[in-house]
Structures are given as C-alpha cells and as structure tokens.
Design a protein around this motif. Sequence first.
Motif, mmCIF file in Angstrom:
data_model
loop_
_atom_site.group_PDB
_atom_site.id
_atom_site.type_symbol
_atom_site.label_atom_id
_atom_site.label_comp_id
_atom_site.label_asym_id
_atom_site.label_seq_id
_atom_site.Cartn_x
_atom_site.Cartn_y
_atom_site.Cartn_z
ATOM 1 N N SER A 63 0.890 -1.183 0.050
ATOM 2 C CA SER A 63 0.020 -0.014 0.113
ATOM 3 C C SER A 63 1.093 1.213 -0.117
ATOM 4 N N PRO A 64 0.436 2.536 -0.363
ATOM 5 C CA PRO A 64 1.245 3.589 -0.197
ATOM 6 C C PRO A 64 1.604 3.947 0.975
ATOM 7 N N GLN A 65 1.003 3.870 2.072
ATOM 8 C CA GLN A 65 1.437 3.971 3.318
ATOM 9 C C GLN A 65 2.529 2.810 3.729
ATOM 10 N N GLU A 66 2.295 1.797 3.337
ATOM 11 C CA GLU A 66 3.692 0.945 3.621
ATOM 12 C C GLU A 66 4.872 1.242 2.975
ATOM 13 N N VAL A 67 4.705 1.648 1.661
ATOM 14 C CA VAL A 67 5.775 2.359 0.627
ATOM 15 C C VAL A 67 6.285 3.304 1.918
ATOM 16 N N ILE A 68 5.696 4.251 2.210
ATOM 17 C CA ILE A 68 6.243 5.676 2.976
ATOM 18 C C ILE A 68 7.112 5.169 4.124
ATOM 19 N N GLN A 69 6.553 3.985 4.674
ATOM 20 C CA GLN A 69 7.253 3.631 6.141
ATOM 21 C C GLN A 69 8.382 2.686 5.574
ATOM 22 N N LYS A 70 8.518 2.163 4.511
ATOM 23 C CA LYS A 70 9.659 1.400 4.238
ATOM 24 C C LYS A 70 10.887 2.456 3.681
ATOM 25 N N ALA A 71 10.211 3.510 3.174
ATOM 26 C CA ALA A 71 11.249 4.581 2.704
ATOM 27 C C ALA A 71 11.705 5.344 3.909
ATOM 28 N N ILE A 72 10.858 5.519 4.891
ATOM 29 C CA ILE A 72 11.527 6.259 6.044
ATOM 30 C C ILE A 72 12.590 5.181 6.766
ATOM 31 N N ASP A 73 12.066 3.974 6.965
ATOM 32 C CA ASP A 73 13.061 3.166 7.605
ATOM 33 C C ASP A 73 14.277 2.781 6.793
ATOM 34 N N GLY A 74 14.229 2.837 5.590
ATOM 35 C CA GLY A 74 15.424 2.652 4.842
ATOM 36 C C GLY A 74 16.334 3.708 4.937
ATOM 37 N N VAL A 75 15.752 4.795 4.898
ATOM 38 C CA VAL A 75 16.799 6.348 4.744
ATOM 39 C C VAL A 75 17.428 6.217 6.359
ATOM 40 N N SER A 76 16.345 5.929 7.529
ATOM 41 C CA SER A 76 16.825 6.317 8.690
ATOM 42 C C SER A 76 17.944 5.132 9.021
ATOM 43 N N TYR A 77 18.016 4.074 8.609
ATOM 44 C CA TYR A 77 18.967 2.997 8.599
ATOM 45 C C TYR A 77 20.220 3.378 8.109
ATOM 46 N N ALA A 78 20.003 3.908 6.874
ATOM 47 C CA ALA A 78 21.295 4.517 5.959
ATOM 48 C C ALA A 78 21.949 5.422 6.735
ATOM 49 N N LYS A 79 21.156 6.266 7.703
ATOM 50 C CA LYS A 79 21.591 7.511 8.243
ATOM 51 C C LYS A 79 22.695 7.045 9.522
ATOM 52 N N THR A 80 22.490 5.752 10.000
ATOM 53 C CA THR A 80 23.335 5.133 10.910
ATOM 54 C C THR A 80 24.551 4.582 10.607
ATOM 55 N N PHE A 81 24.942 4.584 9.309
ATOM 56 C CA PHE A 81 26.258 4.097 8.515
ATOM 57 C C PHE A 81 26.936 5.783 8.076
ATOM 58 N N VAL A 82 26.094 6.670 7.375
ATOM 59 C CA VAL A 82 26.881 7.737 6.494
ATOM 60 C C VAL A 82 25.830 8.823 6.718
ATOM 61 N N ASN A 83 26.402 10.306 6.757
ATOM 62 C CA ASN A 83 25.813 11.340 6.968
ATOM 63 C C ASN A 83 25.031 11.615 5.495
ATOM 64 N N ASP A 84 25.794 11.362 4.531
ATOM 65 C CA ASP A 84 24.912 11.696 3.160
ATOM 66 C C ASP A 84 24.262 10.537 2.674
ATOM 67 N N VAL A 85 22.794 10.748 2.650
ATOM 68 C CA VAL A 85 22.011 9.752 2.175
ATOM 69 C C VAL A 85 21.210 10.238 0.865
ATOM 70 N N GLN A 86 21.135 9.424 -0.176
ATOM 71 C CA GLN A 86 20.479 9.716 -1.243
ATOM 72 C C GLN A 86 19.049 8.879 -1.615
ATOM 73 N N PHE A 87 17.737 9.345 -1.689
ATOM 74 C CA PHE A 87 16.502 8.538 -1.879
ATOM 75 C C PHE A 87 16.377 8.733 -3.311
ATOM 76 N N SER A 88 16.036 7.631 -4.014
ATOM 77 C CA SER A 88 15.347 7.713 -5.235
ATOM 78 C C SER A 88 13.706 6.924 -5.104
ATOM 79 N N ALA A 89 12.958 7.943 -5.620
ATOM 80 C CA ALA A 89 11.424 7.235 -6.009
ATOM 81 C C ALA A 89 11.373 6.555 -7.135
ATOM 82 N N GLU A 90 11.488 5.291 -7.330
ATOM 83 C CA GLU A 90 11.764 4.877 -8.420
ATOM 84 C C GLU A 90 10.441 4.991 -9.398
ATOM 85 N N ASP A 91 10.382 5.110 -10.483
ATOM 86 C CA ASP A 91 9.376 5.238 -11.518
ATOM 87 C C ASP A 91 8.689 6.584 -11.157
ATOM 88 N N ALA A 92 9.372 7.388 -10.754
ATOM 89 C CA ALA A 92 8.844 8.851 -10.038
ATOM 90 C C ALA A 92 7.949 9.526 -11.243
#
Length: 245
Positions: A63-92
């Motif tokens: 669902s759209p809300q599941e996608v938003i939550q997955k995106a938030i979780d992914g970016v948040s987890y990436a931030k635990t490794f590096v300061n510089d995080v890029q996010f792509s909205a595939e098929d934007a």
Amino acid sequence: QKECDAIYWVASEVQNSIVCGFGRVNLKDIEVAAKAIAPAHKQRIHTFIATSDIHMEYKLKMSPQEVIQKAIDGVSYAKTFVNDVQFSAEDATRSDMCFLSEVIDAVIEAGASTINIPDSVGVMDPLEMSEFVKEVSAITAGRAVLAVHCHDDFGFATANSVAAISSGARQIECAMNGLGERAGNAALEEVAIAIAMKRRYSNFYTNIVSKKLYETSQLIANRSGVSPQPNKAIVGMNAFRHESG
C-alpha cells in the motif's frame, strides 16, 4: 559479492569523489552498501523504492502507506552508517504528484539530503521533464539536492537531463557511453558536453575534463565489451569524420 568487492576496490582507490553504494530500502541491501563503501574518503548510501501505482500494486504488492514507511525506515537506517544519504522514488515520472510529495517530505525528514526522481522507463520528453522537475523542485527547495536519472527508451535521456538542469536539478545520473538496461541511460559524455557548450547561456558547469572523455569511452568499451555505435555523438568512431567534396 563481486559487485560489493568491485565497489570496495573503487572506494579504496578514489580520493576526491563521493563513492556511493546503491541498494533497495531493505536493511540487508543497506548493510552491504555500507560495507562496500567503507574505505571511501567521501561516502554516500543511495536507497530506493518505487512510488508509482503500477509498481506498488504489481511489483511491490504494498500500500502507499507501507511504501512511505519502508522509505523512512531505509533512509533512517542508512543514516546510521553515513551522513550523506540519497533517496530515489523509482518510477517517479509515472507517480501521483501528491503521493510523491508526501514521500519526499517523509524521507527528507528522515535524513535524505539528495532526492532523485528517475524516469525509470523513459516515458518523458524534454518539455514534460522540465515541468515535472519544476514541481518537484518546489517541494525540495532549500531542503535537499534534486537529482534526475533518465532512461533512453525513446531517445530523450540526454535532452531530458539537460532540460532538468534549467528547472532545478543539480545532479544528473548518467553512464559513460550511455550504458544501461534496455535502451540505456543518459550518456555522460553527451550531458557533460551539452553543459559545457551552453555555458554562454547559463552559469551551470561540471568539473569533468572533456579531453578525457574519448579515452574513458574506449576504456569502458574495452572492459565491458560493448562499443558505441560508429555514429554515436561525442565518442563514436565517426563523430569527428567529415566528408567533403
């Protein structure tokens, strides 16, 4: 593993450029990306998830809300490794703008400093791309760098990339010789020369050394086994041959 090893080698050798590890928003992908770029002086993790209705329904089955939550979780987890995080909205470019705006707001809040809007199946033309980028630029303004990633399915990848710059994009994702899946990606050499040639109209520039483009093209062709067609712009065998008489 081979891909991870290759990126690790690049990260160990490159001194002056950002080295970026790319993966889906799932935690394992992000962990592998972080491991691959560990030796780099400048590190970035780039993570993504699809945001178009067709991808969410048929590929992700989320669902759209599941996608938003997955995106938030992914970016948040990436931030635990590096300061510089890029996010792509595939098929934007086939995504609902209201939903895309919601996703962008959420991932910026989670820590993404670069937002990439891919034309994942190459459906845009330059006029459409320009208007689309203007809309997204209004969302990201002052909060994140806006990037585009254009595919060449209909032959517009370079034109779309250049059009995006004048509408607010400040990062262009491209590939030497236009390599990429299906019809390929925006060709780095074409984008670089287009920006250099049009500097009289704008203040945009890159630090790419244009004299190295042909040499790099040949290296990539030799290593990949895929050579540019003879009439390929900038680096093709016939690009600077001229018939007279």
